[in-house]
Each structure stands twice: as structure tokens, then as C-alpha cells.
Motif scaffolding. Structure first.
Motif, mmCIF file in Angstrom:
data_model
loop_
_atom_site.group_PDB
_atom_site.id
_atom_site.type_symbol
_atom_site.label_atom_id
_atom_site.label_comp_id
_atom_site.label_asym_id
_atom_site.label_seq_id
_atom_site.Cartn_x
_atom_site.Cartn_y
_atom_site.Cartn_z
ATOM 1 N N ILE A 124 8.895 7.547 0.227
ATOM 2 C CA ILE A 124 7.870 6.605 0.699
ATOM 3 C C ILE A 124 8.053 5.247 0.024
ATOM 4 O O ILE A 124 7.941 4.196 0.668
ATOM 5 N N TRP A 149 1.110 11.532 -10.062
ATOM 6 C CA TRP A 149 0.031 12.516 -9.982
ATOM 7 C C TRP A 149 0.543 13.929 -9.717
ATOM 8 O O TRP A 149 0.038 14.892 -10.285
ATOM 9 N N ASN A 150 1.529 14.084 -8.851
ATOM 10 C CA ASN A 150 1.976 15.415 -8.432
ATOM 11 C C ASN A 150 2.969 16.012 -9.415
ATOM 12 O O ASN A 150 3.694 15.297 -10.096
ATOM 13 N N PHE A 178 1.680 6.422 -7.010
ATOM 14 C CA PHE A 178 0.581 7.321 -7.356
ATOM 15 C C PHE A 178 1.000 8.778 -7.157
ATOM 16 O O PHE A 178 0.701 9.645 -7.981
ATOM 17 N N GLY A 179 1.713 9.057 -6.076
ATOM 18 C CA GLY A 179 2.183 10.419 -5.813
ATOM 19 C C GLY A 179 3.176 10.903 -6.845
ATOM 20 O O GLY A 179 3.137 12.068 -7.259
ATOM 21 N N CYS A 192 7.592 11.299 -2.298
ATOM 22 C CA CYS A 192 6.940 10.056 -2.712
ATOM 23 C C CYS A 192 7.968 8.975 -3.028
ATOM 24 O O CYS A 192 7.735 7.793 -2.748
ATOM 25 N N VAL A 244 0.839 -1.202 0.000
ATOM 26 C CA VAL A 244 0.000 0.000 0.000
ATOM 27 C C VAL A 244 0.876 1.256 0.000
ATOM 28 O O VAL A 244 0.621 2.213 -0.745
ATOM 29 N N LEU A 245 1.917 1.267 0.828
ATOM 30 C CA LEU A 245 2.831 2.419 0.852
ATOM 31 C C LEU A 245 3.519 2.606 -0.493
ATOM 32 O O LEU A 245 3.665 3.739 -0.974
ATOM 33 N N ALA A 301 2.407 1.655 -3.434
ATOM 34 C CA ALA A 301 1.409 2.133 -4.395
ATOM 35 C C ALA A 301 1.105 3.613 -4.179
ATOM 36 O O ALA A 301 0.939 4.371 -5.150
ATOM 37 N N MET A 302 1.038 4.042 -2.917
ATOM 38 C CA MET A 302 0.828 5.463 -2.644
ATOM 39 C C MET A 302 1.982 6.303 -3.184
ATOM 40 O O MET A 302 1.769 7.395 -3.730
ATOM 41 N N GLY A 303 3.204 5.800 -3.036
ATOM 42 C CA GLY A 303 4.362 6.511 -3.558
ATOM 43 C C GLY A 303 4.343 6.605 -5.071
ATOM 44 O O GLY A 303 4.617 7.667 -5.646
#
Length: 99
Positions: free
Chosen positions: A36, A23-24, A19-20, A33, A12-13, A15-17
Motif C-alpha cells: 500500500i 500496528w499489525n 500504521f498497518g 501494508c 492517506v494511503l 499513512a494507512m500503510g
């Protein structure tokens, strides 16, 4: 604690990284990110190291921590230099490599 929970948290961490990063547009946010994602890899290495009672995962974690520290120092220095030059940290506006 169960290894499945730790590996799920690591995924999950990570995937969040990812995505960040995708996206950003701010350079500092992208660097955070990436940090992360490196920490998620560290968590997975430590989990596998504890599961199989071997020290290689912990050794890899120390190398990743060293890499993350160097990446943060060099990355922030580049971001500061680009901000002084362009007065923006938006990666879409940083086209210094174009002819």
C-alpha cells in the motif's frame, strides 16, 4: 481531477500503510501494508509527472512496480519458509537471529 486531491489520497494511503506496519504483527499483513505504501508513492509520482508534464515520474513508477513484484515474491517465499519452520507468521515470535 485536481492534483491536491490525488496527493491527499496518496498521503492517506501512505499513512494507512505505515500504521498497518506498526500496528499489525502478521508477516503477510505487514507485506500488504508495504505494498500500500509503494502504491501511494506511485500515485504521488504519477500526479507530479502529470502536473509538470515530464516522464520521470512514470519511469520511477515502473521501477517501483518492479521492486514491489520482487518484494512480494521474495517476501512471500520467506514467510512460507518461516511458517513451515515455526508454524506461525507472527513477527514477534520470529527470533531466528538471536544467539
Amino acid at each position: 481531477m485536481e492534483p491536491q486531491y490525488l496527493l491527499t489520497l496518496s498521503a492517506v494511503l501512505f499513512a494507512m500503510g505505515v500504521f498497518g506496519v506498526l500496528w499489525n504483527r502478521g508477516a503477510i499483513t505487514i507485506l500488504m501494508c508495504v505494498e500500500i505504501m509503494l502504491n501511494a508513492a506511485n500515485l504521488a509520482f504519477i500526479t507530479f509527472s502529470r502536473m509538470f508534464d515530464q516522464a520521470e515520474g512514470q519511469i520511477y513508477t515502473f521501477f517501483i512496480m518492479t521492486l514491489a513484484a520482487a518484494e512480494a515474491a521474495v517476501g512471500l517465499a520467506i514467510v512460507i519458509a518461516l511458517f513451515r519452520l515455526r508454524e506461525s507468521t507472527d513477527v514477534d515470535e520470529l527470533n531466528l537471529m538471536k544467539w
